[in-house]
Design a protein around this motif. Structure first.
Motif, PDB file in Angstrom:
ATOM      1  N   SER A  85      29.552  65.228  -5.730  1.00 49.32           N
ATOM      2  CA  SER A  85      28.671  64.070  -5.529  1.00 49.32           C
ATOM      3  C   SER A  85      27.308  64.336  -6.167  1.00 49.32           C
ATOM      4  O   SER A  85      26.700  65.383  -5.941  1.00 49.32           O
ATOM      5  N   SER A 122      27.446  58.432   4.368  1.00 51.40           N
ATOM      6  CA  SER A 122      28.695  58.746   3.676  1.00 51.40           C
ATOM      7  C   SER A 122      28.766  57.988   2.363  1.00 51.40           C
ATOM      8  O   SER A 122      28.548  56.780   2.341  1.00 51.40           O
ATOM      9  N   GLN A 123      29.066  58.700   1.286  1.00 50.77           N
ATOM     10  CA  GLN A 123      29.252  58.030   0.003  1.00 50.77           C
ATOM     11  C   GLN A 123      30.488  57.154   0.078  1.00 50.77           C
ATOM     12  O   GLN A 123      30.429  55.962  -0.188  1.00 50.77           O
ATOM     13  N   SER A 124      31.600  57.751   0.471  1.00 48.09           N
ATOM     14  CA  SER A 124      32.884  57.038   0.431  1.00 48.09           C
ATOM     15  C   SER A 124      33.015  56.024   1.560  1.00 48.09           C
ATOM     16  O   SER A 124      33.713  55.022   1.427  1.00 48.09           O
ATOM     17  N   VAL A 129      34.362  64.424  -8.197  1.00 46.76           N
ATOM     18  CA  VAL A 129      34.458  64.946  -6.828  1.00 46.76           C
ATOM     19  C   VAL A 129      33.114  65.511  -6.380  1.00 46.76           C
ATOM     20  O   VAL A 129      32.718  65.362  -5.224  1.00 46.76           O
ATOM     21  N   THR A 139      35.145  59.177   5.093  1.00 46.43           N
ATOM     22  CA  THR A 139      35.273  60.568   5.519  1.00 46.43           C
ATOM     23  C   THR A 139      35.643  60.621   7.003  1.00 46.43           C
ATOM     24  O   THR A 139      34.945  60.042   7.846  1.00 46.43           O
ATOM     25  N   GLU A 180      31.484  74.450  -5.663  1.00 47.34           N
ATOM     26  CA  GLU A 180      32.674  73.589  -5.649  1.00 47.34           C
ATOM     27  C   GLU A 180      33.261  73.347  -7.030  1.00 47.34           C
ATOM     28  O   GLU A 180      34.463  73.129  -7.145  1.00 47.34           O
ATOM     29  N   LYS A 185      26.987  72.529  -5.159  1.00 50.31           N
ATOM     30  CA  LYS A 185      27.459  72.012  -6.456  1.00 50.31           C
ATOM     31  C   LYS A 185      28.089  73.134  -7.268  1.00 50.31           C
ATOM     32  O   LYS A 185      29.167  72.981  -7.817  1.00 50.31           O
ATOM     33  N   THR A 196      27.449  66.941   0.804  1.00 46.63           N
ATOM     34  CA  THR A 196      26.240  66.444   0.134  1.00 46.63           C
ATOM     35  C   THR A 196      25.511  65.408   0.980  1.00 46.63           C
ATOM     36  O   THR A 196      24.266  65.357   0.983  1.00 46.63           O
ATOM     37  N   SER A 197      26.260  64.596   1.709  1.00 46.76           N
ATOM     38  CA  SER A 197      25.597  63.593   2.557  1.00 46.76           C
ATOM     39  C   SER A 197      24.761  64.274   3.637  1.00 46.76           C
ATOM     40  O   SER A 197      23.686  63.780   4.010  1.00 46.76           O
TER      41      SER A 197
HETATM   42  O1  M6R Z   1      31.987  60.465   1.079  1.00 50.07           O
HETATM   43  P1  M6R Z   1      31.095  61.371   1.894  1.00 50.07           P
HETATM   44  O2  M6R Z   1      29.683  61.294   1.485  1.00 50.07           O
HETATM   45  O3  M6R Z   1      31.269  61.153   3.374  1.00 50.07           O
HETATM   46  O4  M6R Z   1      31.622  62.822   1.575  1.00 50.07           O
HETATM   47  C1  M6R Z   1      31.082  63.948   2.204  1.00 50.07           C
HETATM   48  C2  M6R Z   1      31.532  65.227   1.536  1.00 50.07           C
HETATM   49  O5  M6R Z   1      32.924  65.342   1.589  1.00 50.07           O
HETATM   50  C3  M6R Z   1      31.088  65.280   0.067  1.00 50.07           C
HETATM   51  O6  M6R Z   1      29.710  65.115  -0.061  1.00 50.07           O
HETATM   52  C4  M6R Z   1      31.499  66.620  -0.564  1.00 50.07           C
HETATM   53  O7  M6R Z   1      30.809  67.665   0.036  1.00 50.07           O
HETATM   54  C5  M6R Z   1      31.255  66.592  -2.076  1.00 50.07           C
HETATM   55  N1  M6R Z   1      32.394  67.107  -2.763  1.00 50.07           N
HETATM   56  C6  M6R Z   1      30.071  67.375  -2.474  1.00 50.07           C
HETATM   57  O8  M6R Z   1      29.855  67.316  -3.847  1.00 50.07           O
END
Ligand code: M6R
Length: 613
Positions: free
Chosen positions: A406, A353-355, A404, A358, A493, A490, A308-309
């Motif tokens: 995003s 990156s959300q987290s 999970v 990664t 997954e 979306k 998603t990022s």
């Molecule tokens: O935490 P991040 O944004 O780095 O994660 C990237 C991908 O692993 C994350 O967006 C993944 O594709 C999601 N499950 C999508 O919904």
């Protein structure tokens, strides 16, 4: 991926460990386990399945002790089973007195395993992690000191690790070590915690120490001691968690995913708070740590991310090119890190990156930094590794994202990229009035997203059709091409229905072969410059008997007549269309998965943050 929680103090450890695992379960959830130390004895409890299985086991067979470690797993080596669940015991047959939990991957585990087996160590699991437990046990035989034993073993390991270790000979002691997989210490009064994510320690303390790669920590109830593998003793650097752990509670929502979808109006408010200036018709992004003079010299932008990022980055490509007239390249982080992409001093690299954990995104950041190229980050998780290693950047302020899939992080990333485009544009050619139009648009976004969310009842009936689909095509043009990719991701997954996203006009170059009654096409067709061209593509699908779902502008008189289902979004400035058009797609994935009885917040085989390559 995988979660670690450790505790040492005066309270019973098992309850604290399990509660911590529950907070981290979204990171990996195929099995879990814990080890406590009590009166010179180790108690090990582990179970395949969710943390609730472990909890049930502990109800039946309590594990006493005020010191322990625990783990929730996302399998890499060996399937999810009771034996492959962590902790793993270390020691020679019949004398195993040490337990270990591990996040990451040990690349040289096979040769280490052969060496240990030749010395008489017997392996119980198929995991790569168990070799570390035996290696530490072997070193402990020589040194008698757990902290020293861990330090002796680390140089033998190739790969990544976040470790937690306890030993029955060392009651009250938890040892942790980090290389490429995050670990944080929770600093309490008369107690300390160790975790792979601050979310697990936040209910107990706001004071944390983020470990750096190469650091090893030993925790007792009254003391924290940190050493670096090469540099020796390190003074603990105490940070404060400034978010509240309760913010991630589910409340009245059935799943985190739907909660987070519905939070998006607020996500936009938080992402833009204090960052828009009407006076200068621009955005304020002080965290970039780059002067306007430096930024004016930039000639190219590279945006790097995964999943998603990466899709948000693609929206950013359209926005920055359109608003700031700067060439942008979007790269999958996993590709960027191994490509010899040319970078020069006039290129800005952003990792999204959300987290912030990664592995591929972190690898890309480190590769760019290694080449002496200052790299910036667009990250949600405060204090995450990417946030700390980047030379500057912008936080999303989206709050903790637990599902999970995003959703709200995508909205925040798009908003921040729009702010970046505005800021860079205003440093160049963008006029005051054009800048002010973008400020106005961004300020109106929360209200428009609120409106867009009202589509949910119609989405529910569209989900009935999607739930029985063989495959689904998502089609969008221009700014909405990345949204089509995101809609397909979306759905795939969380519902496990194969879905593919394409630029709408690409359909006739291949994907049209899939079109039939059982393979719906979802067209993103709100009023915009390419609207009439999209209508022509819809006609092509209808001419072949295809099932058409459209996302269009409320009040459109043509689209409903061309669609089996029409999903309206409010009329809005073009730059906001990605934020609005993604809403029905997120809801469609959610309600389809709900109909199919999927485990929405924890879809099979996935994990929230992918900390292995
Ligand atoms: O935490 P991040 O944004 O780095 O994660 C990237 C991908 O692993 C994350 O967006 C993944 O594709 C999601 N499950 C999508 O919904």
């Amino acid at each position: 991926m995988c979660g670690i929680v450790g505790y040492t103090g005066s309270r019973e450890a098992a309850g604290i460990l399990v509660a911590g695992l529950r907070r981290l379960e979204y990171r990996g959830y195929d099995s879990s386990g814990l080890a406590t130390v009590d009166a010179g004895r180790l108690h090990i409890r582990k179970r395949a399945g969710r943390v609730r299985e472990l909890e049930n086991l502990i109800h039946r067979q309590p594990a006493q002790g005020s010191c322990g470690i625990s783990h929730t797993r996302w399998a890499t080596h060996g399937p999810a089973s009771d034996t492959n669940a962590h902790p793993h015991l270390g020691g020679r047959l019949g004398t195993a007195g040490l337990a270990l939990v591990h996040n990451g991957v040990i690349e040289n585990h096979a040769s280490l395993r052969r060496e240990l087996e030749a010395e008489g160590f017997v392996f119980a699991s198929e995991t790569d992690s168990e070799v570390i437990a035996h290696l530490i046990a072997r070193a402990l035989e020589k040194t008698g000191d757990l902290f020293t034993a861990v330090q002796l073993v680390l140089p033998m390991l190739e790969g990544t690790y976040g470790l937690g270790v306890v030993s029955q000979a060392h009651p009250g002691l938890v040892v942790g070590a980090r290389m490429g997989s995050p670990l944080v210490v929770g600093v309490g009064e008369g107690e300390h915690l160790l975790a792979s994510d601050a979310a697990a320690v936040a209910p107990h303390t706001r004071q944390v120490v983020y470990l750096e790669d190469g650091e090893i920590v030993q925790l007792t109830p009254g003391k924290i001691e940190i050493a670096h593998r090469e540099r020796g003793p390190v003074a603990p650097r105490i940070d404060r968690i400034d978010w509240h752990p309760d913010l991630a509670e589910l409340g009245h929502h059935a799943h985190y995913m739907i909660k987070e979808i519905r939070e998006q109006p607020m996500t936009l408010v938080d992402a833009c708070r204090g960052r828009l200036s009407r006076r200068d018709a621009t955005a304020c992004l002080g965290g970039l740590n780059l002067s306007p003079r430096t930024l004016r010299k930039i000639r190219r932008i590279v945006l790097v991310g995964c999943g998603t990022s990466a899709h948000a980055a693609l929206v950013g490509e359209y926005l920055i090119e359109r608003i700031a007239h700067l060439p942008v390249e979007v790269e999958y982080a996993s590709e960027f890190r191994y490509r010899n992409a040319p970078l020069d001093e006039r290129t800005l690299v952003f990792v999204l990156s959300q987290s912030g954990e990664t592995a591929d995104a972190l690898g890309a950041l480190r590769e760019a930094n290694r080449r002496g190229h200052p790299t910036l980050a667009i990250v949600n998780t405060v204090g995450s590794t990417i946030a700390r290693e980047a030379r500057g950047g912008v936080y999303l302020h989206a709050g903790q994202e637990v599902g999970v899939a995003s959703t709200k992080a995508f909205a925040a990333q798009v908003a921040v990229l729009a702010l970046l485009a505005l800021y860079l544009g205003r440093l160049r050619h963008l006029s005051f009035s054009d800048g002010l139009d973008i400020v106005d648009a961004l300020e109106s976004a929360p209200g428009l997203i609120e409106e867009a969310l009202k589509v949910e009842p119609i989405v529910k009936s569209a989900a009935e059709q999607i739930a029985t689909a063989r495959t689904v095509l998502y089609l969008g043009r221009d700014l909405l091409h990345p949204v089509a990719l995101e809609g397909a991701l979306k759905l795939t997954e969380i519902s496990y229905i194969p879905a593919h996203g394409y630029p709408t006009a690409e359909m006739k170059h291949g994907p049209i072969a899939l079109v039939d009654r059982d393979s719906p096409c979802v067209f993103l067709a709100p009023r915009c410059s390419l609207y009439s061209k999209t209508l022509a593509s819809i006609e092509e699908v209808r001419a072949r008997g295809g099932h058409v779902i459209t996302v269009g502008t409320e009040g459109d008189r043509v689209l409903p007549g061309l669609s089996n289902t029409f999903l309206p979004i409010p009329d809005a400035p073009e730059i906001l269309l990605p934020l609005l058009a993604v809403i029905p797609l997120q809801l469609l994935a959610y309600h389809t998965a709900l109909k199919l009885g999927r485990d929405i917040d924890k879809p099979r085989n996935l994990a929230k943050s992918v900390t292995v390559e």
